[in-house]
Design a protein around this motif. Structure first.
Motif, mmCIF file in Angstrom:
data_model
loop_
_atom_site.group_PDB
_atom_site.id
_atom_site.type_symbol
_atom_site.label_atom_id
_atom_site.label_comp_id
_atom_site.label_asym_id
_atom_site.label_seq_id
_atom_site.Cartn_x
_atom_site.Cartn_y
_atom_site.Cartn_z
ATOM 1 N N GLY A 117 -6.730 -7.399 0.002
ATOM 2 C CA GLY A 117 -7.199 -6.026 0.115
ATOM 3 C C GLY A 117 -6.070 -5.019 -0.056
ATOM 4 O O GLY A 117 -6.245 -3.972 -0.686
ATOM 5 N N GLN B 241 -13.582 -1.773 -10.918
ATOM 6 C CA GLN B 241 -13.136 -2.879 -10.074
ATOM 7 C C GLN B 241 -12.984 -4.210 -10.800
ATOM 8 O O GLN B 241 -12.087 -4.992 -10.474
ATOM 9 C CB GLN B 241 -14.067 -3.027 -8.862
ATOM 10 C CG GLN B 241 -13.993 -1.850 -7.881
ATOM 11 C CD GLN B 241 -12.565 -1.532 -7.475
ATOM 12 O OE1 GLN B 241 -11.805 -2.422 -7.064
ATOM 13 N NE2 GLN B 241 -12.190 -0.270 -7.572
ATOM 14 N N ARG C 79 -5.164 -4.889 -3.823
ATOM 15 C CA ARG C 79 -6.179 -4.188 -4.617
ATOM 16 C C ARG C 79 -6.119 -2.681 -4.357
ATOM 17 O O ARG C 79 -6.307 -1.887 -5.292
ATOM 18 C CB ARG C 79 -7.565 -4.736 -4.294
ATOM 19 C CG ARG C 79 -7.810 -6.120 -4.847
ATOM 20 C CD ARG C 79 -9.252 -6.557 -4.642
ATOM 21 N NE ARG C 79 -9.447 -7.946 -5.071
ATOM 22 C CZ ARG C 79 -10.585 -8.596 -5.007
ATOM 23 N NH1 ARG C 79 -11.669 -7.983 -4.513
ATOM 24 N NH2 ARG C 79 -10.676 -9.850 -5.413
ATOM 25 N N ASN C 80 -5.869 -2.305 -3.129
ATOM 26 C CA ASN C 80 -5.766 -0.880 -2.845
ATOM 27 C C ASN C 80 -4.557 -0.274 -3.546
ATOM 28 O O ASN C 80 -4.628 0.836 -4.088
ATOM 29 C CB ASN C 80 -5.659 -0.647 -1.333
ATOM 30 C CG ASN C 80 -5.480 0.816 -0.993
ATOM 31 O OD1 ASN C 80 -6.332 1.641 -1.279
ATOM 32 N ND2 ASN C 80 -4.342 1.149 -0.395
ATOM 33 N N HIS D 144 -15.315 -4.616 -0.728
ATOM 34 C CA HIS D 144 -14.126 -3.965 -0.168
ATOM 35 C C HIS D 144 -14.014 -4.228 1.333
ATOM 36 O O HIS D 144 -12.939 -4.595 1.837
ATOM 37 C CB HIS D 144 -14.192 -2.460 -0.444
ATOM 38 C CG HIS D 144 -13.029 -1.698 0.093
ATOM 39 N ND1 HIS D 144 -11.741 -1.848 -0.383
ATOM 40 C CD2 HIS D 144 -12.941 -0.765 1.081
ATOM 41 C CE1 HIS D 144 -10.921 -1.058 0.274
ATOM 42 N NE2 HIS D 144 -11.628 -0.387 1.176
ATOM 43 N N GLY E 148 -7.040 1.631 2.071
ATOM 44 C CA GLY E 148 -8.025 2.313 1.235
ATOM 45 C C GLY E 148 -9.390 2.392 1.860
ATOM 46 O O GLY E 148 -10.405 2.413 1.156
ATOM 47 N N SER E 149 -9.429 2.450 3.182
ATOM 48 C CA SER E 149 -10.708 2.482 3.891
ATOM 49 C C SER E 149 -10.661 3.552 4.975
ATOM 50 O O SER E 149 -10.515 3.250 6.162
ATOM 51 C CB SER E 149 -10.998 1.109 4.516
ATOM 52 O OG SER E 149 -12.275 1.086 5.109
ATOM 53 N N ASN F 116 -5.541 0.116 -7.120
ATOM 54 C CA ASN F 116 -6.442 1.269 -7.269
ATOM 55 C C ASN F 116 -5.651 2.566 -7.349
ATOM 56 O O ASN F 116 -5.925 3.430 -8.186
ATOM 57 C CB ASN F 116 -7.419 1.336 -6.092
ATOM 58 C CG ASN F 116 -8.586 0.390 -6.240
ATOM 59 O OD1 ASN F 116 -9.009 0.096 -7.344
ATOM 60 N ND2 ASN F 116 -9.111 -0.091 -5.120
ATOM 61 N N ASN F 117 -4.670 2.720 -6.457
ATOM 62 C CA ASN F 117 -3.887 3.952 -6.421
ATOM 63 C C ASN F 117 -3.016 4.100 -7.651
ATOM 64 O O ASN F 117 -2.946 5.188 -8.246
ATOM 65 C CB ASN F 117 -3.036 3.986 -5.149
ATOM 66 C CG ASN F 117 -3.810 4.439 -3.942
ATOM 67 O OD1 ASN F 117 -3.924 5.621 -3.670
ATOM 68 N ND2 ASN F 117 -4.370 3.495 -3.200
#
Length: 829
Positions: free
Chosen positions: A763, A786, A766-767, A109, A662-663, A770-771
């Motif tokens: 990134g 993942q 992917r975030n 990530h 997402g970090s 994820n959401n």
């Protein structure tokens, strides 16, 4: 398995027992055509349409081994002693990343976002970092093919929004359930995460009260007694102009749709705002105010406002209508002041939109301020004359008994129809007969409709409606993975895309046992995305992901930002919802969230954005300048990341890191003073800009490391003020939007920020996945998800990153179509 204790001897316990719904033992009936694929914990499960392997990268990794960069660049900080970020990489072996997939996913990530190694530290070329990330991903993804882990979630209950929308589709009735149900707990940013949805006797009583009120409104109540419902006008709402929903030629006031339980006489009370000393607010500027009360656009009362009225009068600052006859069902109500003049106001003190920010001037000369409505109440019915035909009655009474012998068959037909839709499957005999018991008990000594109403109340409070139970194969052992039934898949689909129960077509396909087939599933998903109910993707998913609920928490200083009021805040939220909805409807590339050259505005927003020739309350699609492209140029994001009297680059940077990347950054140390404690001016009295104050703040060594990452992101947006208006100076100091991203990229303003973020598009995507996946599954995304996330994003990239590709990828993933069995306890304590 979660255990529940059911106690009490009143209606609550009686209803649960009568329905035979002990929560600990509750399971859904097996579908008529089960399609279950059982596997052992070590045997590969039948793969849904979406594969999870990246075979090509795995082959490349085997052919050309990539060195373990953690030993060269990371171990210094992430040692057993240092444990930067609470993580030690000493025991981590990149050659066997699949054995420590949780740690490997954290590394991946950070690498994909370009955040590691940290700013100022030695780092290899970007290509080398990418190769290392790919090598880790390949090992983990290959292991996931051999032993997939779809995860599991406990059963879900309907949250406020899902319950409200389900009631609407079931009964064609709009009800505000917030008066009955407590706020839902947020987890990972969403209110539908199953494992934090607590359940208690108090919550159960809330569902029962909601069921009682909803059944009364749906069927009607010929024996209704008078009650009062009160609706408040937001204090930040400007009432100097026309309010959407009120008649033309009026200003201020309130407009709403209210469902009346019976035909009868009702009174309406309008309470006005007062000054701190009890006089009528706005009594100086106008002494001939009138309030128009209309029902469905037709005036039913015209009330004169006595400018001398005070809080000490008999009725205080209230105006009450005579009794007015109103029919049952939903009626559009509006109470607003007659517009006495229209034009530019030229006062000694410049007017502001947040008119109630200070009520001290409400009875002073020199500023044009007029009376404001504070709240609106409905009382009744006083004289019930019957129950008229309503949309909900037409939905409920699909038959009418013409003789006593017809009542039982008709009641059974009505309840079977309602149960099928409410329980999200074909009802069995037990479902219908349990509801018929409630019908029979209430029918004794009362009429047919009273029996139906009692059964409907039981249905709306039934765990079969309130909870989203999923069936587990009878032979499944703990730890086994299995494909969920098509009926359960239909429910997952419907609540994901529509935020409500499945419709008849979806249930029909699921009952036929073909929903899980790839072609049928894709056809249904595309049909659902084209349906108006897919607006839930913007009003529910996007609103929570982008944190639009935080917009209403910010009340900008009325003197510094006189253009703010409640209408602007609501318009900002609607702008972003419409914008995201366009991404869904037009099936656009999700990176358009950052790059789109259009938005949706009404007159209220256009004033802030300085867009000419836009008049009225309706939204329209318009082109935007380069600096305002995408969501980073929209007022909803810019205002929620500010404070009352200034912008907050820290909040804006933090929002980007948390929501888009997402970090999230770590919490600040407890002993670090807030920015507001930093001096706001130099020793000579020269005001400091926000950037200059931040530079002073960063001199604290405890702040430097995190602010190096956060601040450049937020400062790139500093040309936007608290309301989102473009500016070139802050506190008299020229805006300096220069900064360096954590990966060394130089930025100066919103355009550079967008380009810098897009350089890490993998990134970002992917975030987003994820959401969307977390919202779809009703659980937090874990490290073992993942491989599926990567498979989804890879296939979506082949289709231009279109929104539908992500939805299809998620619904075809093992996590969405499969589950893991656990040990079941049927003990009710």
């Amino acid at each position: 398995m979660t255990k529940f204790t059911v106690t009490g001897t009143g209606t609550l316990a009686a209803m649960i027992v009568a329905l035979g719904l002990g929560l600990a033992a509750q399971t859904n009936p097996a579908p008529s055509k089960p399609a279950v694929a059982r596997t052992s914990a070590t045997t590969p499960a039948p793969k849904p349409a979406m594969a999870v392997a990246h075979k090509a990268p795995a082959a490349q990794a085997a052919a050309a081994p990539v060195p373990d960069l953690t030993r060269q660049y990371c171990i210094g900080c992430h040692s057993d002693k240092g444990k930067a970020g609470g993580l030690s990489l000493v025991p981590f072996d990149a050659a066997h990343a699949e054995q420590q997939a949780d740690v490997a996913e954290k590394i991946i990530h950070k690498l994909r976002l370009g955040m590691m190694p940290p700013p100022g530290a030695r780092r290899p070329d970007a290509e080398v970092l990418t190769q290392f990330a790919v090598s880790l991903e390949s090992k983990i993804d290959a292991a996931a093919v051999v032993r997939p882990n779809p995860g599991r979630r406990p059963f879900q209950r309907l949250n406020r929004s899902e319950y409200q929308h389900s009631v609407h589709d079931l009964l064609d009735l709009d009800v505000d359930v917030n008066a009955f149900l407590p706020p839902d707990t947020l987890s990972a940013g969403y209110d539908n995460i199953a494992d934090v949805q607590t359940f208690s006797p108090t919550l159960m009583e809330g569902y029962l009260r909601a069921a009682g009120r909803i059944s009364t409104l749906a069927v009607g109540d010929r024996n209704a007694s008078p009650s009062e419902a009160t609706f408040k006008v937001p204090r930040t709402q400007s009432q100097m102009k026309h309010i959407d929903g009120t008649p033309w030629g009026t200003r201020g006031g309130i407009a709403l749709t209210y469902t009346f339980a019976a035909d009868g006489d009702y009174t309406f009370r309008i309470m006005l705002h007062g000054t701190p000393t009890g006089q009528l607010f706005g009594s100086v500027s106008s002494r001939s105010e009138q309030i128009d009360l209309s029902i469905n656009g037709e005036r039913v009362a015209l009330l004169d406002v006595d400018w001398k009225m005070t809080e000490t009068d008999k009725n205080g600052l209230n105006l009450v209508t005579p009794r007015i006859h109103v029919k049952a069902g939903p009626q559009h109500l509006a109470a607003a002041f007659i517009q006495k003049f229209d034009g530019v106001v030229d006062d000694l003190v410049a007017p502001i939109d947040y008119t109630l920010s200070d009520t001290e001037y409400g009875d002073n000369a020199g500023i044009t301020i007029l009376p404001h409505v504070r709240d609106f109440s409905i009382t009744g019915p006083y004289k019930v004359t019957g129950v008229s035909d309503t949309p909900s009655r037409r939905k409920v009474f699909i038959c009418r008994p013409t003789s006593p012998a017809d009542e039982i068959p008709c009641a059974r037909k009505i309840l079977a129809s309602l149960a099928g839709e409410a329980y999200r499957r074909t009802p069995n005999n037990e479902d219908v007969e349990s509801l018929m018991e409630f019908y029979g008990d209430a029918r004794k000594g009362h009429d047919f409709e009273s029996g139906i109403k009692a059964a409907l109340q039981a249905l709306l409070a039934s765990p079969k409606f309130v909870f989203r139970f999923e069936s587990t194969p009878a032979l499944a052992k703990a730890g086994q993975t299995y494909r969920i039934s098509d009926i359960d898949l239909a429910s997952r689909l419907s609540f994901f895309i529509w935020n409500t129960v499945p419709d008849a077509e979806l249930v029909k396909v699921a009952t036929g046992g073909t929903l899980h087939t790839p072609a049928t599933l894709e056809k249904q998903v595309r049909r659902m995305l084209a349906d108006p109910r897919a607006e839930a993707m913007s009003t529910r998913f996007a609103s929570q992901w982008l944190r639009l609920q935080d917009v209403e928490k910010i009340h900008p200083d009325a003197l510094l930002f006189p253009g703010f009021d409640n209408e602007l805040a609501e318009s900002y939220k609607r702008e972003t919802q419409l914008f995201f909805d366009s991404i869904v409807r037009e099936d656009r590339n999700i990176l358009d969230l950052l790059t789109a050259d259009y938005t949706f505005v009404n007159e209220r927003i256009a004033r802030v954005y300085r867009m000419p020739n836009i008049v009225g309350e309706n939204f329209r699609r318009v082109a935007v300048a380069d600096e305002r492209r995408g969501i980073l140029g929209q007022g909803s994001v810019l205002m929620q990341t500010s404070v009352a009297d200034r912008t907050s680059p820290v909040q804006r940077g933090k929002w980007i890191m948390e929501v888009l990347l997402g970090s999230p950054p770590p919490a600040p140390p407890a002993d670090v003073p807030p920015l507001d404690d930093t001096k706001a001016a130099t020793a000579t009295g020269k005001p400091l800009s926000t950037r200059e104050r931040m530079e002073e703040h960063r001199k604290n060594p405890a702040c430097t490391s995190c602010h190096k990452v956060i601040d450049p992101l937020g400062l790139a947006l500093d040309n936007f003020d608290t309301l989102g208006a473009w500016r070139i100076k802050d506190n008299g100091v020229g805006i300096d939007a220069n900064g360096v991203l954590y990966d060394g990229t130089k930025m100066n303003g919103p355009s550079d920020l967008r380009a810098a973020l897009l350089s890490h598009s993998e990134g970002l995507i992917r975030n987003f996945t994820n959401n969307l996946m977390s919202y779809a599954l009703g659980r937090r995304i874990e490290y073992y998800d993942q491989p599926s996330v990567r498979a989804i994003t890879k296939k979506a990239a082949q289709n231009g990153n279109r929104f539908s590709s992500f939805v299809l990828g998620i619904v075809n993933s093992p996590a969405f179509q499969m589950s893991t069995a656990e040990a079941v306890s049927t003990t009710a304590e």
